[in-house]
Design an enzyme around this catalytic site. Structure first.
Site, PDB file in Angstrom:
ATOM      1  CE  LYS A  29      79.548  66.470  32.684  1.00 36.71           C
ATOM      2  NZ  LYS A  29      79.758  65.146  33.103  1.00 36.71           N
ATOM      3  CB  SER A  68      78.722  63.191  30.075  1.00 34.80           C
ATOM      4  OG  SER A  68      79.255  63.149  31.405  1.00 34.80           O
ATOM      5  CB  SER A 128      81.330  61.281  32.227  1.00 38.98           C
ATOM      6  OG  SER A 128      80.033  60.539  31.709  1.00 38.98           O
TER       7      SER A 128
END
Length: 476
Positions: free
Chosen positions: A82, A157, A181
């Site tokens: 990420k 996210s 997320s």
């Protein structure tokens, strides 16, 4: 085996084939990169890519296996990381124009562990700006789309991570979860997403000290999630919050026959889409068929529970982003700017109220989990938001009614960030009429990680893995 079949091969199976020398890390990496180059223009799941370096590292891994040398737990796997954590000497943007040229000077603890175990970072996965949304788009990188339905978001996210896994462009990948997320994108994309209990995995400061914040794995199978979680977990000398001793989870479990499973369809106050309800009820029947007793429970939670969680996020997370307003406000996305302004207005008394509310919530959840092995509920109240959704101006309707909180009022994840010591795993429960997957959360007693994985493994074994055949993959 076709390129596509290679790209959807479970990470655990790829590792077994590497060790038997029936598959080379070079073959897998080359197939993954070819697919990524074909898929990226449509799905847009990556920010920075490191394909040439990844191929070089795959050749080194291939040589290790060929010579019978010691290999790491992730040796040769293409792993999406990420784009919010750090790798020294590599760019990290946090999805923001402000950091488009930033080069990290250190490596985040979890990334260091992944690299040490031979994981190969071929790409960084897209995030909303500063990971402050449940969808994934930014001014810097554009819109990330759900491989199951390109009009919908993969969630956020950790949306780029989920979109990459669902489209077969990473073997396993990392996420972080401060309000859902990891679990939101896992649900939106038909994946396994694990929010470990607070302190299980290390993180960077200052959010390592935020008990809502958790790093963790996303994967296409439960076993793959366990493999990555076992690498990520354990005490770290730079993170005072991390727990001793290190917990290593097994990859096989006994059946759950005789278990007692509690369930709540709405956690007391969420308006849940009818298709999500239908798929959740079907998932509960799977547990019953496995020999578990399933009983509906009342948590006594109200919308005030979510409001308190939002106050908590505003006070720490929003206030953190608000420090950029004065100098860089014009570069922020609309949703990040709105979140930062809420952070500026937050008061300490709101934060303390959020702590009080978390204790009140656990006063009902805790006793329930003493009587039941796990609690099951939907992951999100809707299948997925539009890909270009903007919480600063758009509304969310569920069953024809506009909900009060477009930020996270549709995500049934945030209450379990308040219940942060409870492990939670999201599993696919079915698909909606628009093709988008739905999910269930399996919530365990505090620090009882193995319980949720045992339930998840039993469920997956009965239900079948989602990505094993071409008919059960997105049509890209």
């Amino acid at each position: 085996m076709s390129d596509t079949d290679l790209c959807y091969l479970p990470a655990a199976e790829a590792l077994r084939l590497f060790r038997k020398r029936k598959l080379s890390p070079v073959e897998l990496m080359a197939a993954t990169i070819r697919r990524a180059e074909a898929i990226q223009p449509t799905v847009n799941c990556f920010t920075f890519t490191h394909f040439d370096e990844a191929m070089d590292l795959a050749r080194k891994a291939e040589a290790k296996y060929a010579r019978g040398r010691k290999t790491g737990a992730l040796e040769g796997l293409p792993i999406g990381i990420k784009d919010e954590s750090y790798i020294a000497g590599k760019p990290t943007s946090n999805g923001s124009l402000i950091f488009k040229d930033y080069i990290a000077s250190h490596t985040s603890p979890m990334n260091a562990r992944i690299l040490k175990e031979g994981g190969i970072v071929h790409a960084r996965t897209a995030t909303p700006e500063f990971s402050c949304a449940g969808y994934t788009w930014s001014r810097l990188w554009g819109i990330t789309r759900n491989p199951w339905n390109l009009e919908k978001t993969p969630g956020g996210s950790s949306g780029g991570t989920a979109a990459s896994l669902a489209s077969g462009t990473s073997a396993i990948a990392t996420g972080s979860d401060i309000g859902g997320s990891i679990r939101i994108p896992a649900s939106n994309c038909g994946l396994v997403g694990y929010k470990p209990p607070y302190g299980r995995n290390p993180d960077d400061p200052p959010f390592n000290l935020d008990f809502y914040c958790h790093t963790g794995p996303l994967a296409r199978t439960v076993e793959d999630a366990i493999i990555l979680q076992n690498v990520m977990s354990g005490p770290h000398p730079l993170d005072i919050s991390t727990l001793r001793p290190k917990l290593t989870l097994p990859t096989s479990y006994r059946p759950i026959k005789g278990w007692k499973i509690a369930f709540s369809m709405d956690l007391g106050f969420f308006n849940v889409d009818r298709e999500v309800q239908k798929n959740t009820l079907a998932a509960l029947e799977v547990f019953r068929a496995l020999g578990a007793e399933v009983h509906e429970v009342k948590l006594g939670w109200t919308e005030a529970s979510l409001e308190a969680s939002m106050d908590y996020l505003d006070h720490l997370f929003g206030a953190s982003v608000s420090r950029l307003l004065k100098e860089h406000g014009s570069k922020l996305t609309t949703y990040a700017r709105a979140f930062a302004r809420k952070g500026q207005k937050s008061k300490a008394v709101d934060f303390v109220h959020a702590l009080d509310m978390a204790n009140r919530m656990y006063a009902t959840l805790g006793p329930i989990l003493e009587d039941y092995n796990v609690l099951v509920c939907p992951t999100t109240a809707i299948p997925a938001l539009p890909a270009d959704f903007d919480q600063s101006k758009d509304q969310v309707k569920i069953n024809g009614r506009t909900i009060k909180n477009p930020f996270l009022g549709w995500a049934m994840t945030t209450p379990f960030n308040a219940m942060s010591r409870c492990p939670v795993i999201s599993m696919p429960s079915g698909r909606a009429g628009n093709g988008v997957p739905t999910g269930i959360q399996i919530v365990g007693r505090t620090y009882c990680d193995a319980d949720v994985f045992r339930a998840a493994m039993a469920f997956e074994t009965a239900q079948g893995q989602w990505y094993g055949a071409a008919r059960s993959r997105p049509k890209l």
